[in-house]
Design an enzyme around this catalytic site. Structure first.
Site, mmCIF file in Angstrom:
data_model
loop_
_atom_site.group_PDB
_atom_site.id
_atom_site.type_symbol
_atom_site.label_atom_id
_atom_site.label_comp_id
_atom_site.label_asym_id
_atom_site.label_seq_id
_atom_site.Cartn_x
_atom_site.Cartn_y
_atom_site.Cartn_z
ATOM 1 N N THR A 11 34.338 33.718 40.506
ATOM 2 C CA THR A 11 33.181 33.228 40.257
ATOM 3 C C THR A 11 33.248 31.885 39.363
ATOM 4 O O THR A 11 34.179 31.783 38.777
ATOM 5 C CB THR A 11 32.096 34.091 39.447
ATOM 6 O OG1 THR A 11 32.876 34.542 38.360
ATOM 7 C CG2 THR A 11 31.786 35.325 40.073
ATOM 8 N N LEU A 55 33.918 43.488 32.649
ATOM 9 C CA LEU A 55 35.298 44.466 33.224
ATOM 10 C C LEU A 55 35.049 45.827 32.907
ATOM 11 O O LEU A 55 36.055 46.659 32.490
ATOM 12 C CB LEU A 55 36.710 44.025 32.757
ATOM 13 C CG LEU A 55 36.986 42.605 33.230
ATOM 14 C CD1 LEU A 55 38.400 42.180 32.500
ATOM 15 C CD2 LEU A 55 37.072 42.599 34.683
ATOM 16 N N CYS A 115 40.903 36.505 33.658
ATOM 17 C CA CYS A 115 40.890 37.139 32.198
ATOM 18 C C CYS A 115 41.365 36.112 31.029
ATOM 19 O O CYS A 115 42.320 35.757 31.245
ATOM 20 C CB CYS A 115 41.590 38.553 32.297
ATOM 21 S SG CYS A 115 41.037 39.621 33.642
ATOM 22 N N GLY A 135 27.349 34.329 44.917
ATOM 23 C CA GLY A 135 26.218 34.369 45.826
ATOM 24 C C GLY A 135 26.314 33.025 46.765
ATOM 25 O O GLY A 135 27.343 32.248 46.615
#
Length: 312
Positions: free
Chosen positions: A196, A75, A133, A220
């Site tokens: 992710t 971050l 987070c 990806g």
């Protein structure tokens, strides 16, 4: 006048097309402004903003993987004040570009502080809440893995935010449905998903993780099937709009996201391999939609959502 077949409307955002560079893969926009006119884009999700500047994790921060990459940037950002005074004003020269501000924090108070202010910028039309987070006040467990914590955080930021809130869902959970339902109950205006997947790579010579942080977020093409599954799951239990993301790199990927239940699409890692990927997707969509008999994205969203309701 002919209706724009790519236009979509979701809370706070009237988009000329659904293509949105994802947060963390597009900086604050200025880096890509050298390549093309950002006004072409539906919107942009700017880099995560925290109350104070963050330097991020030590290097190495990225590692290549088959069909994707791992990142542990941590971050890194210049902090709320710099974003408000320098970064966002630079984007005001794009009058047709609504901005989605990504907000992160280490505790509930961090999120509340940023959400209360960042929506006051004239070009910020929505907030993306990064709840992946670690919550430092609760043993470092991510906000987005506990339905009760996610509910409380959503409720707290909704009280102070002047623009719609899209909560970014983490795939690193046993069951995403109760978390999505808790966030909806907390007053969220929509979801963005997925963040992710947690991963690791090991260097065979040192026998240690390649990333200094040890673990990182996998993104990806490798994660697209996971994203499609989770978007479909959430869309089947909630009517809230979803900004779908995770491995998008072709026009077919974009339409697959819509058919899973998304109402707009974030493009992340593909920006690193091809800086022109977003304009290419925008240009390629109409022809592919015509081939598939899709009149407009708004119509497709309606048909997919109705189909999911009937399947319940």
């Amino acid at each position: 006048m002919m209706k724009n077949p790519l236009a979509v409307s979701i809370p706070g955002l009237t988009l000329k097309n659904p293509i949105i560079p994802a947060s963390g893969c597009f900086g604050f926009g200025e880096e890509y402004a050298n390549y093309y006119d950002l006004d072409q884009l539906g919107s942009i999700m700017i880099k995560a903003t925290t109350p104070q500047a963050r330097y991020g994790n030590p290097t190495p921060r990225v590692a290549e993987t088959p069909s994707g990459m791992l990142n542990a940037i941590g971050l890194q950002n210049p902090g709320l004040e710099v974003v408000m005074q320098e970064k966002l004003p630079k984007l005001e020269k794009y009058p047709n570009l609504p901005i989605i501000a990504n907000v992160a924090g280490a505790c509930e108070e961090d999120y509340v502080a940023v959400c209360a202010k960042i929506g006051q910028a004239p070009n910020v039309k929505a907030i993306e809440l990064n709840i992946s987070c670690p919550n430092v006040k609760h043993g470092g467990i991510a906000f987005g893995t506990d339905p009760e914590v996610a509910f409380q955080l959503t409720q707290a930021v909704k009280k102070v935010a002047s623009v719609p809130i899209y909560v970014k869902l983490s795939p690193n959970v046993t069951d995403i449905v109760p978390i999505a339902q808790a966030i909806e109950a907390g007053g969220a205006d929509g979801f963005s998903m997925i963040n992710t997947l947690l991963g690791m790579r090991i260097d065979l010579k040192t026998r240690k993780p390649i990333l200094a942080n040890q673990t990182g977020g996998l993104s990806g093409p490798a994660i697209k099937p996971v994203a499609i599954r989770l978007i479909r799951q959430v869309a089947s239990v909630s009517q809230l709009p979803i900004i779908g993301m995770g491995g998008v790199q072709t026009v077919d990927d974009v339409l697959e996201m819509f058919m899973a239940g998304a109402s707009a699409v974030g493009v992340g890692t593909a920006n690193f391999t091809d800086p022109y990927i977003c304009p290419k997707l925008i240009d390629g969509l109409p022809k592919r939609m015509e081939e598939l008999g899709i009149e407009s994205l708004e119509q497709l969203i309606k048909e997919v959502r109705e189909g999911q309701q009937n399947a319940r």
